[in-house]
Design a protein around this motif. Structure first.
Motif, PDB file in Angstrom:
ATOM      1  N   GLU A  34     -49.019  82.002  47.184  1.00  0.00           N
ATOM      2  CA  GLU A  34     -48.835  81.897  45.743  1.00  0.00           C
ATOM      3  C   GLU A  34     -47.514  82.544  45.312  1.00  0.00           C
ATOM      4  OE1 GLU A  34     -51.630  82.620  47.212  1.00  0.00           O
ATOM      5  OE2 GLU A  34     -52.774  80.835  46.628  1.00  0.00           O
ATOM      6  N   GLU A  35     -47.128  83.631  45.956  1.00  0.00           N
ATOM      7  CA  GLU A  35     -45.849  84.263  45.644  1.00  0.00           C
ATOM      8  C   GLU A  35     -44.683  83.367  46.062  1.00  0.00           C
ATOM      9  OE1 GLU A  35     -46.728  89.021  45.924  1.00  0.00           O
ATOM     10  OE2 GLU A  35     -46.710  87.875  47.789  1.00  0.00           O
ATOM     11  N   PHE A  37     -44.851  80.135  46.051  1.00  0.00           N
ATOM     12  CA  PHE A  37     -44.824  79.107  45.008  1.00  0.00           C
ATOM     13  C   PHE A  37     -44.022  79.593  43.803  1.00  0.00           C
ATOM     14  CE2 PHE A  37     -49.105  77.087  46.424  1.00  0.00           C
ATOM     15  CZ  PHE A  37     -48.435  76.422  47.424  1.00  0.00           C
ATOM     16  N   GLU A  38     -44.217  80.843  43.429  1.00  0.00           N
ATOM     17  CA  GLU A  38     -43.488  81.399  42.297  1.00  0.00           C
ATOM     18  C   GLU A  38     -41.989  81.470  42.590  1.00  0.00           C
ATOM     19  OE1 GLU A  38     -45.225  85.136  41.381  1.00  0.00           O
ATOM     20  OE2 GLU A  38     -47.160  84.297  40.745  1.00  0.00           O
ATOM     21  N   ILE A  39     -41.658  81.842  43.821  1.00  0.00           N
ATOM     22  CA  ILE A  39     -40.246  81.888  44.210  1.00  0.00           C
ATOM     23  C   ILE A  39     -39.639  80.487  44.147  1.00  0.00           C
ATOM     24  CG2 ILE A  39     -38.677  82.341  46.136  1.00  0.00           C
ATOM     25  CD1 ILE A  39     -40.553  84.592  46.986  1.00  0.00           C
ATOM     26  N   GLU A  41     -40.617  78.058  42.302  1.00  0.00           N
ATOM     27  CA  GLU A  41     -40.525  77.624  40.909  1.00  0.00           C
ATOM     28  C   GLU A  41     -39.276  78.188  40.248  1.00  0.00           C
ATOM     29  OE1 GLU A  41     -43.486  77.541  37.025  1.00  0.00           O
ATOM     30  OE2 GLU A  41     -44.266  77.503  39.054  1.00  0.00           O
ATOM     31  N   ARG A  42     -38.837  79.358  40.697  1.00  0.00           N
ATOM     32  CA  ARG A  42     -37.626  79.948  40.129  1.00  0.00           C
ATOM     33  C   ARG A  42     -36.358  79.456  40.819  1.00  0.00           C
ATOM     34  NH1 ARG A  42     -40.722  84.716  40.682  1.00  0.00           N
ATOM     35  NH2 ARG A  42     -39.420  85.310  42.452  1.00  0.00           N
ATOM     36  N   ARG A 142     -43.539  69.838  40.489  1.00  0.00           N
ATOM     37  CA  ARG A 142     -43.995  71.112  41.042  1.00  0.00           C
ATOM     38  C   ARG A 142     -45.075  70.895  42.094  1.00  0.00           C
ATOM     39  NH1 ARG A 142     -45.878  73.071  36.733  1.00  0.00           N
ATOM     40  NH2 ARG A 142     -44.091  74.314  36.045  1.00  0.00           N
ATOM     41  N   ARG A 146     -44.929  71.951  46.022  1.00  0.00           N
ATOM     42  CA  ARG A 146     -45.967  72.758  46.658  1.00  0.00           C
ATOM     43  C   ARG A 146     -46.612  72.004  47.816  1.00  0.00           C
ATOM     44  NH1 ARG A 146     -49.253  75.743  41.690  1.00  0.00           N
ATOM     45  NH2 ARG A 146     -47.524  77.078  41.010  1.00  0.00           N
TER      46      ARG A 146
END
Length: 440
Positions: A34-35, A37-39, A41-42, A142, A146
């Protein structure tokens, strides 16, 4: 899940297991998917374009709302006016007409729309719908990113396990090869047997090189798409296969897909956009009413003869009505085009629903099949291990040929590899169902 699909990376969907990210020549650092994924997304370049398009659509709403504000125009001018002249109608009797040379003009006008046939309101609503569609497009992008990231993760996990299987078989083959050399020195083994087993070790070594190269490619793809630092090495968590997957019926998956699939939601928003654009086109047939006011001051006054060297000022306020008569025979073509666009968008929505339903059905079938394959491969590994143990014992007692040992080793390696694939396939198809249904 064949090797071609593995190598292209078009695999899997989101995982919630943890994995370890190790930068070359540095200590390992634990990080969850999940982290990552956040990276992504940025930092993902592919996703950045979707965010910029969404931001553009958001600004377009402000532009559409500005249509409700009054139009205010102001003009100021200074001029030099030359002298004029007068003549008879036949251009005879020329006489010079002095005119004040310095002219000035100042005017201010205000127009406030009161009724536009729904054009302004429809324009705002259309811009808002486009923002919604842009958000669905971002969600779809997105989800795809993923999907790719998790696919590479599963591939890395699979090939890491395959590498471990090959390394174990190489170690065992070298041990058998050492025993063969000892038996050859004792005169109870043939040189040809040693050569054939050396060929097996060589083939395993080549397979190991290919696996390592594949892991490098997969890791580079994952690092690039996720926007991780260069040199990052992803090591999957070995506990990922211990996750329990709750059984869910196909009808549940179909319902989830119909309600949450970004592709369906995007297609549905396109239908709304087309209908709103059709309404906006129809508004061109309606009159426009607005409040108008203005003030001006001009000088000199040239409409008098001789001209008056003074400023003339006046103001006005009232209602203005405008109607584009040509819209009666022009707009019908635009309306017909808008209707065709709406029909096309409706057909595309139906196609998206159909394709999603078919994908869910196929993924669910493969998901159940993966469980059957796992049970079969577990049994195959048991049989292959038992067979190798038996043949190895018989060969040690000179009751089996080297070809029997090779066949048993190859069968055992193949069974172990298929078992790894079967375990991965369960996770793969489960999360592919999550991806197809928009739940990733």
């Amino acid at each position: 899940m064949n090797n071609h699909r593995l190598l292209t990376g078009l695999l899997a969907a989101a995982l919630s297991g943890a994995w370890v990210c190790a930068v070359a020549n540095t200590d390992s650092t634990a990080i969850s998917l999940e982290e990552i994924f956040e990276i992504a997304e940025r930092n993902s370049i592919q996703l950045r374009t979707s965010f910029s398009a969404e931001d553009e659509a958001r600004h377009q709403i402000s532009v559409a709302r500005a249509g409700r504000l009054p139009d205010i125009n102001a003009s100021l001018s200074f001029s030099y006016i030359g002298d004029g002249f007068t003549t008879r109608r036949d251009f005879s009797d020329y006489q010079k007409a002095p005119i004040p040379h310095y002219g000035n003009a100042l005017s201010i006008s205000v127009s406030q729309p009161l009724y536009t046939g729904g054009a302004i309101t429809s324009g705002i609503e259309l811009a808002d719908l486009k923002l919604t569609a842009s958000r669905y497009a971002t969600e779809l992008k997105r989800d795809n990113i993923r999907f790719q990231i998790t696919g590479f993760y599963l591939d890395i996990y699979k090939y890491s396990n395959l590498r471990e299987v090959v390394e174990q078989n190489m170690a065992r083959a070298r041990k058998v090869l050492d025993e063969m050399h000892a038996r050859y020195e004792q005169g109870v083994a043939l040189r040809n047997d040693i050569t054939r087993y050396e060929l097996l070790v060589s083939n395993l070594g080549l397979q190991l090189v290919k696996i390592n190269n594949t892991l490098d490619i997969l890791n580079n793809n994952l690092v690039t798409i996720a926007g991780l630092p260069d040199g990052t090495v992803v090591i999957p968590d070995s506990a990922i296969l211990d996750r329990s997957v709750a059984p869910v019926s196909e009808d549940t998956w179909q319902s989830e897909a119909a309600a949450n699939s970004p592709s369906i939601m995007l297609a549905r928003s396109q239908v709304d956009i087309s209908r709103k654009a059709e309404k906006l086109t129809r508004s061109e047939r309606l009159p426009k009413i607005g409040l108008q006011a203005g003030w001006s001051i001009d000088g000199p006054i040239l409409v008098e003869v001789p001209p008056i060297n003074r400023n003339l000022s006046y103001w006005y306020v009232g209602l203005g009505l405008s109607y584009n008569i040509s819209s009666l025979f022009k707009t019908n073509k635009a309306i017909a085009r808008s209707k065709a666009a709406t029909l096309n968008a409706t057909d595309m929505l139906a196609a998206a629903c159909e394709n999603t339903g078919l994908a869910v059905r196929a993924d669910y079938t493969r998901y159940l099949e993966a469980y059957e394959e796992l049970n079969t491969q577990i049994k195959s590994v048991e049989l292959a291990d038992r067979n190798y143990s038996t043949v190895s014992t018989r060969y040690a007692a000179d009751m089996a040929l080297i070809t029997d040992m090779l066949d048993a080793a190859n069968a055992q390696l193949d069974a172990q590899q298929r078992l790894v694939n079967a375990r991965i396939n369960i996770i793969y198809y489960y999360y592919k169902l999550l991806f197809t249904s928009g739940k990733i």
